[in-house]
Write a protein that holds these residues in place. Structure first.
Motif, PDB file in Angstrom:
ATOM      1  N   ASP A 380       7.284  -1.082  95.459  1.00 15.83           N
ATOM      2  CA  ASP A 380       7.320  -2.507  95.789  1.00 15.83           C
ATOM      3  C   ASP A 380       7.358  -3.364  94.526  1.00 15.83           C
ATOM      4  O   ASP A 380       7.198  -4.579  94.583  1.00 15.83           O
ATOM      5  CB  ASP A 380       6.173  -2.918  96.735  1.00 15.83           C
ATOM      6  CG  ASP A 380       4.832  -2.378  96.282  1.00 15.83           C
ATOM      7  OD1 ASP A 380       4.688  -2.130  95.071  1.00 15.83           O
ATOM      8  OD2 ASP A 380       3.943  -2.198  97.142  1.00 15.83           O
ATOM      9  N   LEU A 381       7.585  -2.737  93.370  1.00 20.34           N
ATOM     10  CA  LEU A 381       7.806  -3.530  92.151  1.00 20.34           C
ATOM     11  C   LEU A 381       9.087  -4.332  92.343  1.00 20.34           C
ATOM     12  O   LEU A 381      10.158  -3.759  92.472  1.00 20.34           O
ATOM     13  CB  LEU A 381       7.998  -2.615  90.941  1.00 20.34           C
ATOM     14  CG  LEU A 381       6.783  -2.084  90.195  1.00 20.34           C
ATOM     15  CD1 LEU A 381       7.235  -1.125  89.101  1.00 20.34           C
ATOM     16  CD2 LEU A 381       5.947  -3.209  89.617  1.00 20.34           C
ATOM     17  N   ARG A 404      16.655  -0.861  93.461  1.00 20.35           N
ATOM     18  CA  ARG A 404      15.664   0.220  93.426  1.00 20.35           C
ATOM     19  C   ARG A 404      16.331   1.585  93.372  1.00 20.35           C
ATOM     20  O   ARG A 404      15.692   2.600  93.600  1.00 20.35           O
ATOM     21  CB  ARG A 404      14.721   0.102  94.626  1.00 20.35           C
ATOM     22  CG  ARG A 404      13.847  -1.143  94.506  1.00 20.35           C
ATOM     23  CD  ARG A 404      12.792  -1.229  95.595  1.00 20.35           C
ATOM     24  NE  ARG A 404      11.936  -2.389  95.343  1.00 20.35           N
ATOM     25  CZ  ARG A 404      11.949  -3.497  96.075  1.00 20.35           C
ATOM     26  NH1 ARG A 404      12.737  -3.602  97.116  1.00 20.35           N
ATOM     27  NH2 ARG A 404      11.159  -4.502  95.758  1.00 20.35           N
ATOM     28  N   THR A 405      17.614   1.589  93.093  1.00 20.09           N
ATOM     29  CA  THR A 405      18.313   2.870  92.934  1.00 20.09           C
ATOM     30  C   THR A 405      18.399   3.237  91.456  1.00 20.09           C
ATOM     31  O   THR A 405      18.994   2.509  90.656  1.00 20.09           O
ATOM     32  CB  THR A 405      19.733   2.804  93.537  1.00 20.09           C
ATOM     33  OG1 THR A 405      19.632   2.570  94.939  1.00 20.09           O
ATOM     34  CG2 THR A 405      20.478   4.105  93.302  1.00 20.09           C
ATOM     35  N   LEU A 434       5.349   3.477  87.922  1.00 19.43           N
ATOM     36  CA  LEU A 434       4.402   3.618  89.030  1.00 19.43           C
ATOM     37  C   LEU A 434       2.992   3.246  88.585  1.00 19.43           C
ATOM     38  O   LEU A 434       2.204   2.715  89.371  1.00 19.43           O
ATOM     39  CB  LEU A 434       4.476   5.041  89.606  1.00 19.43           C
ATOM     40  CG  LEU A 434       5.837   5.364  90.252  1.00 19.43           C
ATOM     41  CD1 LEU A 434       5.896   6.807  90.730  1.00 19.43           C
ATOM     42  CD2 LEU A 434       6.159   4.399  91.406  1.00 19.43           C
ATOM     43  N   GLN A 435       2.685   3.495  87.307  1.00 20.56           N
ATOM     44  CA  GLN A 435       1.389   3.038  86.780  1.00 20.56           C
ATOM     45  C   GLN A 435       1.329   1.514  86.756  1.00 20.56           C
ATOM     46  O   GLN A 435       0.309   0.930  87.114  1.00 20.56           O
ATOM     47  CB  GLN A 435       1.183   3.569  85.360  1.00 20.56           C
ATOM     48  CG  GLN A 435       0.484   4.928  85.337  1.00 20.56           C
ATOM     49  CD  GLN A 435       0.330   5.459  83.925  1.00 20.56           C
ATOM     50  OE1 GLN A 435       0.414   4.683  82.958  1.00 20.56           O
ATOM     51  NE2 GLN A 435       0.110   6.757  83.810  1.00 20.56           N
ATOM     52  N   ALA A 439      -1.315  -0.862  88.713  1.00 20.77           N
ATOM     53  CA  ALA A 439      -2.117  -1.888  88.023  1.00 20.77           C
ATOM     54  C   ALA A 439      -1.904  -3.253  88.664  1.00 20.77           C
ATOM     55  O   ALA A 439      -2.861  -4.006  88.892  1.00 20.77           O
ATOM     56  CB  ALA A 439      -1.742  -1.922  86.548  1.00 20.77           C
ATOM     57  N   LEU A 440      -0.652  -3.564  88.998  1.00 21.86           N
ATOM     58  CA  LEU A 440      -0.340  -4.856  89.637  1.00 21.86           C
ATOM     59  C   LEU A 440      -1.027  -4.963  90.989  1.00 21.86           C
ATOM     60  O   LEU A 440      -1.566  -6.007  91.368  1.00 21.86           O
ATOM     61  CB  LEU A 440       1.168  -4.996  89.840  1.00 21.86           C
ATOM     62  CG  LEU A 440       1.968  -5.569  88.674  1.00 21.86           C
ATOM     63  CD1 LEU A 440       3.458  -5.520  89.001  1.00 21.86           C
ATOM     64  CD2 LEU A 440       1.541  -7.013  88.393  1.00 21.86           C
ATOM     65  N   ARG A 441      -0.990  -3.847  91.729  1.00 19.54           N
ATOM     66  CA  ARG A 441      -1.573  -3.848  93.067  1.00 19.54           C
ATOM     67  C   ARG A 441      -3.073  -4.077  92.991  1.00 19.54           C
ATOM     68  O   ARG A 441      -3.636  -4.853  93.758  1.00 19.54           O
ATOM     69  CB  ARG A 441      -1.273  -2.510  93.750  1.00 19.54           C
ATOM     70  CG  ARG A 441      -1.218  -2.616  95.266  1.00 19.54           C
ATOM     71  CD  ARG A 441      -0.872  -1.286  95.898  1.00 19.54           C
ATOM     72  NE  ARG A 441       0.557  -1.058  96.001  1.00 19.54           N
ATOM     73  CZ  ARG A 441       1.103   0.136  96.169  1.00 19.54           C
ATOM     74  NH1 ARG A 441       0.348   1.222  96.210  1.00 19.54           N
ATOM     75  NH2 ARG A 441       2.405   0.272  96.294  1.00 19.54           N
TER      76      ARG A 441
END
Ligand SMILES: *Cc1c(COP(=O)(O)O)cnc(C)c1O
Length: 447
Positions: A380-381, A404-405, A434-435, A439-441
């Protein structure tokens, strides 16, 4: 050093494909030199060119055979107009492309988009010469990309590229893409392709009277995000175009020259198109050149002494001798190295290096054809593409996801260490993203 050149560039150069202000946070990468699949920046750091410098480079940067051909040509003849004059490189290149494709009449330009323009104009003009001027519309696939000049945009179905310019174009119709990812449970890629072909038939039945041509990217819709589809679609499209008297234009600008495993993607469907557009890999990634190849039938409809019936399309650099020599040298490399066979073995090694990506829990629709690999990333970035691009650079790899591809389209010259690097760096960059996502989440949840 890097920052100096990058900042001068930001002040003086209008860079493509990126809103300029984004470069404030991420200045353009200043490349000083390149060799084989490696790019070196002005600080001496190296990056593997995982996208062949926007899908153009085939045999690595600075290939000695292409360089020698260019040096020799520069000694003899740099450029001459092609109106009323001719020269050996353009004649030889046209003959060799005719032998490779079966389409014997070559019309030259310098960019892919200009090749699209030629194909569209030639197709509509053909029908006009036959007394069918009402056949002047075009149809393409949903998500199709054929370049960004105003005429080419009319058959390009990528919202971001065309929405601002829609009033300038006469937008063409689109029919459903045979995108294999559209398979319903239990359906094969061929089933999806047949379903899309049925939709094409419905469309042609209703609109063939005013339609000049169908334009497609064969087997892979690259700019749409490496959308892959079954070759049966092309066979069906060929039959339908014959039945409804509509030209079939195959835009091989990205898929040509071995990308899909055969020299040209449409050859995988054993069809003969009415027009083939080539550019990108044509000169091995050294000089801009594009060409449209067509049939005797089309050529004959223009043949005569009447200027109104003739195809008068021209560019100043049409058939530039240097670019044609680079293209001839590139074709030599296909013949000398049996590149397509070499690529099969190389592709197997590259696929093995990508195994961790293929089975990664965040990857959907891992796909591969010839020398193209793609993965849809479940993230979801919102700015995944930029984040991944910069993460990959930190790992010494140049990749530019589309939305996102994530995809890879490397030059055909990767040795074992380069392949290992590609596998490692592409995975490491994904883990970095993904890290960042985690962190954003956490930050959002804390707020
Ligand atoms: C890149 C591309 C074009 C446009 O080529 P340019 O040289 O960028 O104008 C057209 N069609 C396809 C399929 C492409 O990938």
């Amino acid at each position: 050093m890097t920052s100096t050149l990058a900042h001068r560039s930001m002040a003086a150069v209008w860079h493509p494909c990126t809103p300029m202000q984004r470069h404030e946070a991420a200045p353009p990468l200043a490349i000083d030199r390149a060799s084989g699949p490696w790019l070196y920046d002005t600080d001496g750091r190296r990056y593997l060119d995982g996208i062949s410098s926007w899908w153009v480079n085939l045999f690595g940067h600075g290939h000695p055979h292409i360089r020698a051909a260019l040096a020799d040509q520069l000694e003899r003849l740099d450029h001459i107009l092609l109106a009323g004059c001719t020269h050996a490189p353009v004649v030889e290149l046209s003959e060799r492309l005719a032998a490779l494709t079966g389409l014997g009449h070559a019309s030259y330009a310098s960019d892919g988009a200009s090749a699209t323009e030629i194909a569209l104009k030639m197709s509509a003009h053909y029908w006009r010469n036959l007394g069918r001027p009402e056949k002047n519309r075009f149809v393409g696939l949903a998500g199709g990309y054929h370049g960004e000049t105003v005429g080419a945009l009319s058959v390009t179905d990528v919202e971001i590229f065309r929405s601002a310019y829609a009033p300038l174009t006469r937008l063409s119709a689109t029919v459903p893409s045979p995108d294999a990812r559209h398979a319903l449970p239990g359906e094969s890629a061929a089933d999806v392709a047949l379903r899309a072909a049925a939709a094409l038939e419905d469309w042609l039945q209703a609109h063939h009277q005013e339609t000049a041509a169908l334009i497609v990217e064969p087997l892979i819709q690259c700019a749409a995000g490496m959308v892959m589809y079954d070759a049966v679609y092309l066979r069906q499209a060929r039959q339908l175009c014959d039945r409804y008297q509509v030209h079939l234009v195959v835009d091989e600008i990205a898929t040509g020259f071995g990308r899909t495993g055969r020299l040209f993607a449409h050859q995988q469907a054993s069809i003969t198109p009415d027009f083939i557009c080539l550019s990108k890999g044509l000169t091995g990634g050294t000089l801009p050149l594009s060409v449209v190849l067509t049939t005797d039938t089309v050529y004959q409809a223009f043949y005569g002494t009447d200027a109104a019936r003739a195809f008068l399309h021209s560019h100043s650099y049409t058939g530039n001798p240097l670019a044609c020599r680079a293209a001839l040298a590139t074709l030599d490399l296909f013949a000398q190295r049996d590149a397509l066979t070499t690529n099969q073995a190389m592709a197997a090694q590259i696929s093995a290096a990508f195994a961790p990506l293929n089975t990664h829990p965040r990857v959907r629709h891992a796909r591969h054809l010839g020398m193209v690999w793609a993965w849809d990333i479940d993230t979801d970035l919102p700015d995944f593409a930029q984040r991944y691009h910069h993460a990959a650079l930190r790992h010494g790899l140049l990749l530019r996801p589309i939305g996102r591809t994530l995809y890879c389209m490397p030059p055909y010259v990767l040795d074992a260490p380069a392949i290992a690097h590609l596998g490692r760096a592409s995975l490491a960059a994904l883990e970095d993203c993904l890290q960042q996502e985690a962190a954003l989440r956490q930050r959002t949840e804390a707020a």
